[in-house]
Write an enzyme that holds these catalytic residues in place. Sequence first.
Site, PDB file in Angstrom:
ATOM      1  N   SER A 141      97.630  67.353  76.792  1.00 57.26           N
ATOM      2  CA  SER A 141      98.307  68.031  77.899  1.00 57.26           C
ATOM      3  C   SER A 141      97.335  68.244  79.056  1.00 57.26           C
ATOM      4  O   SER A 141      96.138  67.952  78.941  1.00 57.26           O
ATOM      5  CB  SER A 141      98.881  69.376  77.435  1.00 57.26           C
ATOM      6  OG  SER A 141      97.831  70.195  76.978  1.00 57.26           O
ATOM      7  N   ASP A 178      92.980  66.136  69.745  1.00 64.45           N
ATOM      8  CA  ASP A 178      93.645  67.364  70.205  1.00 64.45           C
ATOM      9  C   ASP A 178      94.254  68.092  69.020  1.00 64.45           C
ATOM     10  O   ASP A 178      94.429  67.516  67.937  1.00 64.45           O
ATOM     11  CB  ASP A 178      94.739  67.007  71.235  1.00 64.45           C
ATOM     12  CG  ASP A 178      95.094  68.184  72.153  1.00 64.45           C
ATOM     13  OD1 ASP A 178      95.438  69.267  71.640  1.00 64.45           O
ATOM     14  OD2 ASP A 178      95.025  68.016  73.373  1.00 64.45           O
ATOM     15  N   ASP A 219      90.647  69.965  65.375  1.00 59.38           N
ATOM     16  CA  ASP A 219      90.237  71.186  66.069  1.00 59.38           C
ATOM     17  C   ASP A 219      88.770  70.992  66.436  1.00 59.38           C
ATOM     18  O   ASP A 219      87.898  71.024  65.556  1.00 59.38           O
ATOM     19  CB  ASP A 219      90.425  72.396  65.142  1.00 59.38           C
ATOM     20  CG  ASP A 219      89.938  73.688  65.775  1.00 59.38           C
ATOM     21  OD1 ASP A 219      89.355  73.640  66.886  1.00 59.38           O
ATOM     22  OD2 ASP A 219      90.130  74.750  65.157  1.00 59.38           O
ATOM     23  N   ASN A 271      86.736  67.253  77.602  1.00 54.25           N
ATOM     24  CA  ASN A 271      87.714  67.959  78.436  1.00 54.25           C
ATOM     25  C   ASN A 271      88.291  69.221  77.778  1.00 54.25           C
ATOM     26  O   ASN A 271      88.592  70.185  78.480  1.00 54.25           O
ATOM     27  CB  ASN A 271      88.853  66.990  78.783  1.00 54.25           C
ATOM     28  CG  ASN A 271      90.071  67.708  79.317  1.00 54.25           C
ATOM     29  OD1 ASN A 271      90.108  68.109  80.482  1.00 54.25           O
ATOM     30  ND2 ASN A 271      91.091  67.904  78.468  1.00 54.25           N
ATOM     31  N   TYR A 298      83.992  82.681  79.947  1.00 55.14           N
ATOM     32  CA  TYR A 298      84.361  81.331  80.387  1.00 55.14           C
ATOM     33  C   TYR A 298      83.324  80.783  81.372  1.00 55.14           C
ATOM     34  O   TYR A 298      82.841  79.656  81.221  1.00 55.14           O
ATOM     35  CB  TYR A 298      85.745  81.395  81.033  1.00 55.14           C
ATOM     36  CG  TYR A 298      86.303  80.085  81.533  1.00 55.14           C
ATOM     37  CD1 TYR A 298      86.718  79.093  80.655  1.00 55.14           C
ATOM     38  CD2 TYR A 298      86.436  79.842  82.910  1.00 55.14           C
ATOM     39  CE1 TYR A 298      87.254  77.893  81.122  1.00 55.14           C
ATOM     40  CE2 TYR A 298      86.968  78.661  83.388  1.00 55.14           C
ATOM     41  CZ  TYR A 298      87.382  77.679  82.492  1.00 55.14           C
ATOM     42  OH  TYR A 298      87.910  76.503  82.959  1.00 55.14           O
ATOM     43  N   LYS A 349      80.830  77.463  81.087  1.00 59.35           N
ATOM     44  CA  LYS A 349      80.884  76.346  82.041  1.00 59.35           C
ATOM     45  C   LYS A 349      79.535  76.152  82.729  1.00 59.35           C
ATOM     46  O   LYS A 349      79.131  75.025  83.022  1.00 59.35           O
ATOM     47  CB  LYS A 349      82.021  76.560  83.049  1.00 59.35           C
ATOM     48  CG  LYS A 349      83.420  76.482  82.412  1.00 59.35           C
ATOM     49  CD  LYS A 349      83.669  75.147  81.709  1.00 59.35           C
ATOM     50  CE  LYS A 349      85.124  74.966  81.290  1.00 59.35           C
ATOM     51  NZ  LYS A 349      85.361  73.688  80.606  1.00 59.35           N
TER      52      LYS A 349
HETATM   53  P1  NAP Z   1      95.251  72.828  78.994  1.00 59.80           P
HETATM   54  O1  NAP Z   1      96.442  72.475  79.817  1.00 59.80           O
HETATM   55  O2  NAP Z   1      95.278  74.057  78.172  1.00 59.80           O
HETATM   56  O3  NAP Z   1      94.840  71.586  78.110  1.00 59.80           O
HETATM   57  C1  NAP Z   1      93.730  71.679  77.257  1.00 59.80           C
HETATM   58  C2  NAP Z   1      93.980  70.772  76.080  1.00 59.80           C
HETATM   59  O4  NAP Z   1      92.895  70.962  75.150  1.00 59.80           O
HETATM   60  C3  NAP Z   1      95.263  71.128  75.349  1.00 59.80           C
HETATM   61  O5  NAP Z   1      95.956  69.961  74.944  1.00 59.80           O
HETATM   62  C4  NAP Z   1      94.752  71.930  74.167  1.00 59.80           C
HETATM   63  O6  NAP Z   1      95.605  71.876  73.034  1.00 59.80           O
HETATM   64  C5  NAP Z   1      93.453  71.220  73.874  1.00 59.80           C
HETATM   65  N1  NAP Z   1      92.597  72.065  73.062  1.00 59.80           N
HETATM   66  C6  NAP Z   1      92.310  73.381  73.243  1.00 59.80           C
HETATM   67  N2  NAP Z   1      91.536  73.829  72.256  1.00 59.80           N
HETATM   68  C7  NAP Z   1      91.337  72.770  71.423  1.00 59.80           C
HETATM   69  C8  NAP Z   1      90.637  72.607  70.201  1.00 59.80           C
HETATM   70  N3  NAP Z   1      89.999  73.619  69.618  1.00 59.80           N
HETATM   71  N4  NAP Z   1      90.649  71.396  69.612  1.00 59.80           N
HETATM   72  C9  NAP Z   1      91.309  70.353  70.168  1.00 59.80           C
HETATM   73  N5  NAP Z   1      91.996  70.456  71.317  1.00 59.80           N
HETATM   74  C10 NAP Z   1      92.012  71.647  71.938  1.00 59.80           C
HETATM   75  O7  NAP Z   1      93.974  72.981  79.955  1.00 59.80           O
HETATM   76  P2  NAP Z   1      93.587  72.242  81.309  1.00 59.80           P
HETATM   77  O8  NAP Z   1      93.889  73.144  82.433  1.00 59.80           O
HETATM   78  O9  NAP Z   1      94.101  70.848  81.325  1.00 59.80           O
HETATM   79  O10 NAP Z   1      91.994  72.243  81.155  1.00 59.80           O
HETATM   80  C11 NAP Z   1      91.262  71.102  80.770  1.00 59.80           C
HETATM   81  C12 NAP Z   1      89.806  71.335  81.128  1.00 59.80           C
HETATM   82  O11 NAP Z   1      89.696  71.599  82.513  1.00 59.80           O
HETATM   83  C13 NAP Z   1      89.209  72.546  80.405  1.00 59.80           C
HETATM   84  O12 NAP Z   1      87.876  72.264  80.046  1.00 59.80           O
HETATM   85  C14 NAP Z   1      89.235  73.624  81.477  1.00 59.80           C
HETATM   86  O13 NAP Z   1      88.249  74.604  81.278  1.00 59.80           O
HETATM   87  C15 NAP Z   1      88.987  72.799  82.726  1.00 59.80           C
HETATM   88  N6  NAP Z   1      89.445  73.448  83.951  1.00 59.80           N
HETATM   89  C16 NAP Z   1      90.767  73.613  84.230  1.00 59.80           C
HETATM   90  C17 NAP Z   1      91.141  74.229  85.427  1.00 59.80           C
HETATM   91  C18 NAP Z   1      92.576  74.437  85.800  1.00 59.80           C
HETATM   92  O14 NAP Z   1      92.819  75.048  86.850  1.00 59.80           O
HETATM   93  N7  NAP Z   1      93.534  73.963  85.064  1.00 59.80           N
HETATM   94  C19 NAP Z   1      90.169  74.663  86.320  1.00 59.80           C
HETATM   95  C20 NAP Z   1      88.837  74.478  86.003  1.00 59.80           C
HETATM   96  C21 NAP Z   1      88.478  73.860  84.821  1.00 59.80           C
HETATM   97  P3  NAP Z   1      96.764  72.992  72.866  1.00 59.80           P
HETATM   98  O15 NAP Z   1      97.636  72.893  74.079  1.00 59.80           O
HETATM   99  O16 NAP Z   1      97.432  72.596  71.607  1.00 59.80           O
HETATM  100  O17 NAP Z   1      96.043  74.308  72.784  1.00 59.80           O
END
Ligand code: NAP
Length: 247
Positions: free
Chosen positions: A20, A41, A58, A84, A148, A152
Amino acid sequence: MSTKQSRSSGEFALVTGASSGIGRAVALRLIEDGMHVINFDLNTPAAINPHETFVKVDVSNESELRSALANVSAQHCITRLVNNAGIVRPATIEHATTADLHAVMNVNVAAAIICAQSLLPGMRAAKFGRIVNISSRAALGKAERIVYATTKAAIHGFTRTLALEVAADGITVNAIGPGPIATELFTSANPPEAPATKRILETVPLRRIGKPDEVAHLVASLLDERAGYTTGQVIYVCGGMTVGLAL
Ligand code: NAP
Protein backbone atom coordinates in the site's frame (compact mmCIF):
# COMPACT_ATOMS: atom_id res chain seq x y z
CA MET A 1 12.50 -2.52 -26.80
CA SER A 2 13.75 0.93 -25.77
CA THR A 3 17.17 1.48 -24.17
CA LYS A 4 15.43 2.45 -20.94
CA GLN A 5 13.49 -0.81 -20.75
CA SER A 6 16.47 -3.01 -21.60
CA ARG A 7 18.55 -1.60 -18.71
CA SER A 8 16.23 -2.91 -16.01
CA SER A 9 14.25 -5.55 -17.86
CA GLY A 10 14.05 -8.79 -15.94
CA GLU A 11 16.01 -7.46 -12.95
CA PHE A 12 14.82 -8.02 -9.41
CA ALA A 13 13.98 -5.32 -6.89
CA LEU A 14 13.02 -5.91 -3.28
CA VAL A 15 10.59 -3.33 -1.88
CA THR A 16 9.48 -3.56 1.75
CA GLY A 17 5.94 -2.47 2.58
CA ALA A 18 4.89 -2.54 -1.08
CA SER A 19 1.26 -3.55 -0.53
CA SER A 20 0.00 0.00 0.00
CA GLY A 21 0.89 3.69 0.01
CA ILE A 22 4.26 4.86 -1.30
CA GLY A 23 5.61 1.30 -1.47
CA ARG A 24 2.75 0.26 -3.77
CA ALA A 25 3.39 3.20 -6.09
CA VAL A 26 7.10 2.30 -6.13
CA ALA A 27 6.39 -1.35 -6.93
CA LEU A 28 4.05 -0.50 -9.80
CA ARG A 29 6.48 2.05 -11.21
CA LEU A 30 9.40 -0.41 -11.13
CA ILE A 31 7.24 -3.03 -12.84
CA GLU A 32 6.37 -0.42 -15.48
CA ASP A 33 10.13 0.09 -15.92
CA GLY A 34 10.57 -3.64 -16.61
CA MET A 35 11.60 -5.03 -13.22
CA HIS A 36 10.23 -7.90 -11.20
CA VAL A 37 9.31 -6.74 -7.70
CA ILE A 38 9.56 -8.81 -4.55
CA ASN A 39 7.16 -7.32 -2.01
CA PHE A 40 7.76 -7.97 1.70
CA ASP A 41 4.65 -6.86 3.57
CA LEU A 42 2.33 -7.85 6.40
CA ASN A 43 -0.68 -7.97 4.10
CA THR A 44 -1.37 -8.97 0.51
CA PRO A 45 -1.85 -6.06 -1.91
CA ALA A 46 -5.36 -5.48 -3.28
CA ALA A 47 -4.21 -7.16 -6.52
CA ILE A 48 -0.91 -9.00 -6.96
CA ASN A 49 0.76 -7.95 -10.21
CA PRO A 50 1.99 -10.74 -12.52
CA HIS A 51 5.49 -9.24 -12.25
CA GLU A 52 5.40 -9.27 -8.46
CA THR A 53 6.26 -11.88 -5.86
CA PHE A 54 4.44 -11.22 -2.60
CA VAL A 55 6.06 -12.55 0.57
CA LYS A 56 4.14 -12.21 3.81
CA VAL A 57 6.71 -11.10 6.36
CA ASP A 58 6.84 -8.91 9.43
CA VAL A 59 10.03 -6.96 8.82
CA SER A 60 10.27 -6.11 12.53
CA ASN A 61 10.76 -9.79 13.33
CA GLU A 62 14.47 -10.42 12.73
CA SER A 63 14.40 -14.19 12.33
CA GLU A 64 11.34 -14.07 10.05
CA LEU A 65 12.94 -11.33 7.96
CA ARG A 66 16.35 -13.05 7.68
CA SER A 67 14.71 -16.30 6.65
CA ALA A 68 12.60 -14.57 3.94
CA LEU A 69 15.70 -12.74 2.68
CA ALA A 70 17.71 -15.96 2.52
CA ASN A 71 14.92 -17.60 0.49
CA VAL A 72 14.61 -14.86 -2.10
CA SER A 73 18.40 -14.35 -2.36
CA ALA A 74 18.87 -18.06 -3.04
CA GLN A 75 16.45 -17.82 -5.97
CA HIS A 76 17.28 -14.44 -7.52
CA CYS A 77 20.07 -11.93 -7.96
CA ILE A 78 18.48 -8.87 -6.37
CA THR A 79 20.34 -5.71 -7.34
CA ARG A 80 17.80 -3.13 -6.15
CA LEU A 81 16.55 -2.58 -2.61
CA VAL A 82 13.96 -0.07 -1.43
CA ASN A 83 13.65 0.09 2.35
CA ASN A 84 10.19 1.60 2.49
CA ALA A 85 8.15 -0.09 5.27
CA GLY A 86 7.67 2.38 8.09
CA ILE A 87 5.46 3.07 11.06
CA VAL A 88 4.69 6.14 13.16
CA ARG A 89 3.76 6.33 16.82
CA PRO A 90 2.98 10.02 17.30
CA ALA A 91 4.03 11.29 20.74
CA THR A 92 5.86 14.09 22.51
CA ILE A 93 8.85 13.40 24.75
CA GLU A 94 6.50 13.26 27.77
CA HIS A 95 4.39 10.48 26.29
CA ALA A 96 6.81 8.42 24.21
CA THR A 97 7.67 5.04 25.69
CA THR A 98 10.64 2.78 25.20
CA ALA A 99 8.18 0.23 23.80
CA ASP A 100 7.34 2.79 21.06
CA LEU A 101 11.04 3.38 20.48
CA HIS A 102 11.86 -0.31 20.05
CA ALA A 103 8.82 -0.97 17.84
CA VAL A 104 9.48 1.95 15.50
CA MET A 105 13.26 1.35 15.43
CA ASN A 106 12.70 -2.29 14.48
CA VAL A 107 10.60 -1.42 11.42
CA ASN A 108 12.14 1.89 10.37
CA VAL A 109 15.84 1.18 11.03
CA ALA A 110 16.73 -2.41 11.98
CA ALA A 111 14.81 -3.91 9.05
CA ALA A 112 16.61 -1.60 6.61
CA ILE A 113 20.00 -2.64 7.98
CA ILE A 114 19.12 -6.34 7.89
CA CYS A 115 17.81 -6.14 4.30
CA ALA A 116 20.99 -4.38 3.17
CA GLN A 117 23.21 -6.88 5.00
CA SER A 118 21.46 -9.79 3.32
CA LEU A 119 21.41 -8.43 -0.21
CA LEU A 120 24.87 -6.84 -0.31
CA PRO A 121 26.81 -10.06 -1.00
CA GLY A 122 24.80 -10.53 -4.23
CA MET A 123 25.23 -6.88 -5.21
CA ARG A 124 28.97 -7.02 -4.49
CA ALA A 125 29.28 -10.15 -6.64
CA ALA A 126 27.40 -8.37 -9.45
CA LYS A 127 29.58 -5.27 -8.94
CA PHE A 128 26.34 -3.31 -9.13
CA GLY A 129 23.58 -2.32 -6.75
CA ARG A 130 21.14 0.43 -5.90
CA ILE A 131 19.70 1.00 -2.44
CA VAL A 132 17.09 3.65 -1.60
CA ASN A 133 16.00 4.20 1.99
CA ILE A 134 12.71 6.00 2.56
CA SER A 135 13.24 8.57 5.28
CA SER A 136 11.00 11.56 6.07
CA ARG A 137 11.25 15.31 6.22
CA ALA A 138 10.37 14.73 9.91
CA ALA A 139 14.06 13.86 10.37
CA LEU A 140 14.63 17.63 10.32
CA GLY A 141 12.24 18.05 13.25
CA LYS A 142 8.50 17.63 13.59
CA ALA A 143 6.39 18.23 16.70
CA GLU A 144 4.91 15.13 18.36
CA ARG A 145 7.13 12.77 16.36
CA ILE A 146 9.97 12.34 18.85
CA VAL A 147 10.47 8.62 18.19
CA TYR A 148 9.64 8.68 14.47
CA ALA A 149 11.96 11.63 13.77
CA THR A 150 14.74 9.91 15.72
CA THR A 151 14.47 6.78 13.57
CA LYS A 152 14.38 8.74 10.33
CA ALA A 153 17.44 10.76 11.34
CA ALA A 154 19.15 7.43 12.05
CA ILE A 155 18.39 6.40 8.47
CA HIS A 156 20.40 9.38 7.25
CA GLY A 157 23.48 8.23 9.18
CA PHE A 158 22.97 4.70 7.90
CA THR A 159 22.61 5.91 4.30
CA ARG A 160 25.73 8.09 4.33
CA THR A 161 27.90 5.51 6.09
CA LEU A 162 26.76 2.56 3.98
CA ALA A 163 27.32 4.64 0.83
CA LEU A 164 31.00 4.97 1.80
CA GLU A 165 31.37 1.28 2.65
CA VAL A 166 29.99 -0.08 -0.63
CA ALA A 167 30.98 2.57 -3.19
CA ALA A 168 34.01 0.64 -4.46
CA ASP A 169 31.69 -2.18 -5.57
CA GLY A 170 29.53 0.04 -7.79
CA ILE A 171 26.71 0.17 -5.27
CA THR A 172 24.94 3.46 -4.53
CA VAL A 173 22.91 4.22 -1.41
CA ASN A 174 20.59 7.21 -1.11
CA ALA A 175 17.67 8.33 1.03
CA ILE A 176 14.47 10.08 0.05
CA GLY A 177 12.66 12.23 2.59
CA PRO A 178 9.01 12.63 1.64
CA GLY A 179 6.98 15.55 2.92
CA PRO A 180 3.23 15.04 3.38
CA ILE A 181 2.10 12.34 0.94
CA ALA A 182 -1.51 11.15 0.64
CA THR A 183 -1.32 7.63 2.11
CA GLU A 184 -3.00 5.73 4.92
CA LEU A 185 -0.02 6.35 7.22
CA PHE A 186 -0.17 10.11 6.65
CA THR A 187 -3.91 10.56 7.09
CA SER A 188 -4.10 8.35 10.18
CA ALA A 189 -1.32 10.36 11.89
CA ASN A 190 -2.54 13.70 10.47
CA PRO A 191 -6.36 13.80 10.39
CA PRO A 192 -7.51 16.26 7.65
CA GLU A 193 -9.45 18.47 10.07
CA ALA A 194 -6.72 18.65 12.73
CA PRO A 195 -5.25 22.16 13.18
CA ALA A 196 -1.73 20.69 12.95
CA THR A 197 -2.55 19.18 9.53
CA LYS A 198 -3.87 22.53 8.29
CA ARG A 199 -0.72 24.23 9.54
CA ILE A 200 1.39 21.68 7.61
CA LEU A 201 -0.40 22.51 4.34
CA GLU A 202 0.19 26.22 4.88
CA THR A 203 3.92 25.56 4.98
CA VAL A 204 4.04 23.63 1.69
CA PRO A 205 5.10 26.08 -1.03
CA LEU A 206 3.29 23.95 -3.63
CA ARG A 207 0.13 24.18 -1.41
CA ARG A 208 -0.93 20.58 -1.75
CA ILE A 209 -0.30 17.12 -0.36
CA GLY A 210 2.03 15.05 -2.53
CA LYS A 211 1.14 11.86 -4.40
CA PRO A 212 2.79 8.46 -3.88
CA ASP A 213 3.66 8.42 -7.61
CA GLU A 214 5.74 11.55 -7.13
CA VAL A 215 7.95 9.76 -4.59
CA ALA A 216 8.04 6.65 -6.78
CA HIS A 217 9.40 8.72 -9.66
CA LEU A 218 12.51 9.72 -7.70
CA VAL A 219 12.95 6.18 -6.33
CA ALA A 220 12.90 4.80 -9.88
CA SER A 221 15.38 7.41 -11.01
CA LEU A 222 17.85 6.64 -8.20
CA LEU A 223 17.52 2.90 -8.88
CA ASP A 224 18.37 3.36 -12.54
CA GLU A 225 21.75 2.13 -13.71
CA ARG A 226 22.41 5.63 -15.09
CA ALA A 227 22.21 7.18 -11.59
CA GLY A 228 25.65 5.77 -10.75
CA TYR A 229 27.30 9.02 -9.60
CA THR A 230 24.71 9.93 -6.93
CA THR A 231 25.40 8.32 -3.57
CA GLY A 232 25.13 9.11 0.13
CA GLN A 233 22.52 11.79 -0.51
CA VAL A 234 19.26 12.64 1.22
CA ILE A 235 16.78 14.15 -1.25
CA TYR A 236 13.44 15.59 -0.15
CA VAL A 237 10.19 15.16 -2.08
CA CYS A 238 8.25 17.67 -0.04
CA GLY A 239 6.62 20.33 -2.20
CA GLY A 240 9.40 22.68 -1.13
CA MET A 241 8.53 22.70 2.56
CA THR A 242 12.01 21.84 3.81
CA VAL A 243 13.37 24.91 2.06
CA GLY A 244 11.73 27.16 4.63
CA LEU A 245 10.09 26.59 7.97
CA ALA A 246 9.87 22.95 9.18
CA LEU A 247 6.88 22.27 11.45
P1 NAP B 1 1.58 3.10 4.63
O1 NAP B 1 0.54 3.61 3.69
O2 NAP B 1 1.21 2.79 6.03
O3 NAP B 1 2.33 1.87 3.97
C1 NAP B 1 3.36 1.24 4.67
C2 NAP B 1 3.38 -0.21 4.25
O4 NAP B 1 4.36 -0.89 5.06
C3 NAP B 1 2.04 -0.89 4.52
O5 NAP B 1 1.71 -1.77 3.46
C4 NAP B 1 2.31 -1.63 5.81
O6 NAP B 1 1.50 -2.79 5.98
C5 NAP B 1 3.75 -2.03 5.63
N1 NAP B 1 4.33 -2.38 6.92
C6 NAP B 1 4.24 -1.69 8.09
N2 NAP B 1 4.86 -2.36 9.07
C7 NAP B 1 5.34 -3.50 8.50
C8 NAP B 1 6.06 -4.61 9.00
N3 NAP B 1 6.38 -4.71 10.29
N4 NAP B 1 6.39 -5.60 8.15
C9 NAP B 1 6.05 -5.54 6.84
N5 NAP B 1 5.36 -4.52 6.32
C10 NAP B 1 5.01 -3.51 7.13
O7 NAP B 1 2.77 4.18 4.73
P2 NAP B 1 3.35 5.20 3.66
O8 NAP B 1 2.81 6.54 3.95
O9 NAP B 1 3.25 4.65 2.28
O10 NAP B 1 4.88 5.23 4.13
C11 NAP B 1 5.90 4.53 3.46
C12 NAP B 1 7.23 5.10 3.91
O11 NAP B 1 7.27 6.49 3.64
C13 NAP B 1 7.46 4.94 5.41
O12 NAP B 1 8.82 4.65 5.65
C14 NAP B 1 7.14 6.33 5.95
O13 NAP B 1 7.81 6.61 7.15
C15 NAP B 1 7.61 7.21 4.81
N6 NAP B 1 6.99 8.53 4.79
C16 NAP B 1 5.67 8.70 4.49
C17 NAP B 1 5.14 10.00 4.48
C18 NAP B 1 3.71 10.27 4.15
O14 NAP B 1 3.30 11.43 4.22
N7 NAP B 1 2.92 9.31 3.76
C19 NAP B 1 5.95 11.09 4.77
C20 NAP B 1 7.28 10.87 5.08
C21 NAP B 1 7.80 9.59 5.08
P3 NAP B 1 0.07 -2.66 6.73
O15 NAP B 1 -0.73 -1.67 5.95
O16 NAP B 1 -0.46 -4.04 6.68
O17 NAP B 1 0.40 -2.17 8.11
